[in-house]
Design a protein around this motif. Sequence first.
Motif, PDB file in Angstrom:
ATOM      1  N   GLY A 121       0.851  -1.189  -0.078  1.00  0.00           N
ATOM      2  CA  GLY A 121       0.040  -0.030  -0.207  1.00  0.00           C
ATOM      3  C   GLY A 121       0.944   1.425   0.107  1.00  0.00           C
ATOM      4  O   GLY A 121       0.389   2.283   0.398  1.00  0.00           O
ATOM      5  N   VAL A 122       2.062   1.216  -0.412  1.00  0.00           N
ATOM      6  CA  VAL A 122       2.923   2.369  -0.246  1.00  0.00           C
ATOM      7  C   VAL A 122       2.534   3.624  -1.388  1.00  0.00           C
ATOM      8  O   VAL A 122       2.315   3.073  -2.403  1.00  0.00           O
ATOM      9  CB  VAL A 122       4.423   2.016  -0.584  1.00  0.00           C
ATOM     10  CG1 VAL A 122       5.298   3.138  -0.805  1.00  0.00           C
ATOM     11  CG2 VAL A 122       4.798   1.080   0.666  1.00  0.00           C
ATOM     12  N   THR A 123       2.519   4.538  -1.049  1.00  0.00           N
ATOM     13  CA  THR A 123       2.010   5.799  -2.030  1.00  0.00           C
ATOM     14  C   THR A 123       3.263   6.638  -2.135  1.00  0.00           C
ATOM     15  O   THR A 123       3.318   7.653  -3.083  1.00  0.00           O
ATOM     16  CB  THR A 123       0.879   6.507  -1.604  1.00  0.00           C
ATOM     17  OG1 THR A 123       0.960   6.974  -0.217  1.00  0.00           O
ATOM     18  CG2 THR A 123      -0.499   5.548  -1.464  1.00  0.00           C
ATOM     19  N   GLN A 124       4.192   6.636  -1.052  1.00  0.00           N
ATOM     20  CA  GLN A 124       5.197   7.510  -1.271  1.00  0.00           C
ATOM     21  C   GLN A 124       6.538   6.949  -1.097  1.00  0.00           C
ATOM     22  O   GLN A 124       6.503   5.913  -0.294  1.00  0.00           O
ATOM     23  CB  GLN A 124       5.221   8.783  -0.086  1.00  0.00           C
ATOM     24  CG  GLN A 124       6.022   9.678   0.012  1.00  0.00           C
ATOM     25  CD  GLN A 124       5.984  10.753   0.865  1.00  0.00           C
ATOM     26  OE1 GLN A 124       5.160  10.716   1.906  1.00  0.00           O
ATOM     27  NE2 GLN A 124       6.667  11.896   0.752  1.00  0.00           N
ATOM     28  N   ILE A 125       7.611   7.346  -1.952  1.00  0.00           N
ATOM     29  CA  ILE A 125       9.089   6.723  -1.749  1.00  0.00           C
ATOM     30  C   ILE A 125      10.041   7.801  -1.376  1.00  0.00           C
ATOM     31  O   ILE A 125       9.969   9.077  -1.672  1.00  0.00           O
ATOM     32  CB  ILE A 125       9.434   6.330  -3.165  1.00  0.00           C
ATOM     33  CG1 ILE A 125       8.707   5.110  -3.661  1.00  0.00           C
ATOM     34  CG2 ILE A 125      11.074   6.030  -3.010  1.00  0.00           C
ATOM     35  CD1 ILE A 125       8.863   4.575  -4.891  1.00  0.00           C
ATOM     36  N   VAL A 126      10.604   7.520  -0.160  1.00  0.00           N
ATOM     37  CA  VAL A 126      11.776   8.471   0.485  1.00  0.00           C
ATOM     38  C   VAL A 126      13.173   7.911  -0.089  1.00  0.00           C
ATOM     39  O   VAL A 126      13.286   6.662  -0.024  1.00  0.00           O
ATOM     40  CB  VAL A 126      11.733   8.644   1.843  1.00  0.00           C
ATOM     41  CG1 VAL A 126      12.826   9.335   2.514  1.00  0.00           C
ATOM     42  CG2 VAL A 126      10.397   9.202   2.279  1.00  0.00           C
ATOM     43  N   LEU A 127      13.725   8.531  -1.053  1.00  0.00           N
ATOM     44  CA  LEU A 127      14.885   8.131  -1.717  1.00  0.00           C
ATOM     45  C   LEU A 127      16.356   8.481  -1.124  1.00  0.00           C
ATOM     46  O   LEU A 127      16.202   9.841  -1.116  1.00  0.00           O
ATOM     47  CB  LEU A 127      14.711   8.308  -3.188  1.00  0.00           C
ATOM     48  CG  LEU A 127      15.209   7.726  -4.422  1.00  0.00           C
ATOM     49  CD1 LEU A 127      15.181   6.218  -4.018  1.00  0.00           C
ATOM     50  CD2 LEU A 127      14.952   8.156  -5.609  1.00  0.00           C
ATOM     51  N   THR A 128      17.177   7.692  -0.958  1.00  0.00           N
ATOM     52  CA  THR A 128      18.739   8.148  -0.808  1.00  0.00           C
ATOM     53  C   THR A 128      19.688   6.966  -1.589  1.00  0.00           C
ATOM     54  O   THR A 128      19.038   6.310  -2.177  1.00  0.00           O
ATOM     55  CB  THR A 128      18.901   7.787   0.663  1.00  0.00           C
ATOM     56  OG1 THR A 128      18.856   6.173   1.004  1.00  0.00           O
ATOM     57  CG2 THR A 128      17.872   8.295   1.543  1.00  0.00           C
TER      58      THR A 128
END
Length: 194
Positions: A121-128
């Motif tokens: 159900g992920v709607t947002q990605i925090v990317l590194t």
Amino acid sequence: MTLTALDPKAALVVIDLQNGLRALPGTPHTIDDVITRTARLADAFRARELPVVLVRVTFSPDGSDAAPGRTETPRHSHTPPVGWDEIVPELAGHPGDITVTKRNWSAFYGTDLDLHLRRRGVTQIVLTGVATSIGVESTARAAYEHGYHLTLVTDAMADLDADAHRHSTEKIFPRIGESGTTEDILDLLAKTHA
């Protein structure tokens, strides 16, 4: 840098923080600084039972599964050392984490990353991760194309080229997502995901 929100179902996606890339001369942040900041974020996401996805790049010993095609920049022809493609110890070893193996720049192309995220159900990605203008930007573009909200942690990424990093963070990222620092993300997590 503007960061407005973290969705209830956000995931941390970490690009190529693996043993063989650790020795690279990162800019404007060292790879060790990127690893340290990413580890802090991963701990905060895990504490809130939010997904942590560790993406690694690897190829078969003969290179037959590497991306084909003619390029002006020669490909590396050496055999990497054993263990070069293993996730760095500061991030590895958490049983709830998802590991995705890629053979291209983007963590979406030819992998099951999208499937893992959608099933949770992920709607947002925090990317590194590394390199800003290659694996991180390619993944960010694909995340945007897949319809994810995107947050780019600019002090938890590095490149081999300062101009390339700057171009990604100043020209590309504002068009496809929001940017913030590690502290911005940690503060927002504390306020919205208690």
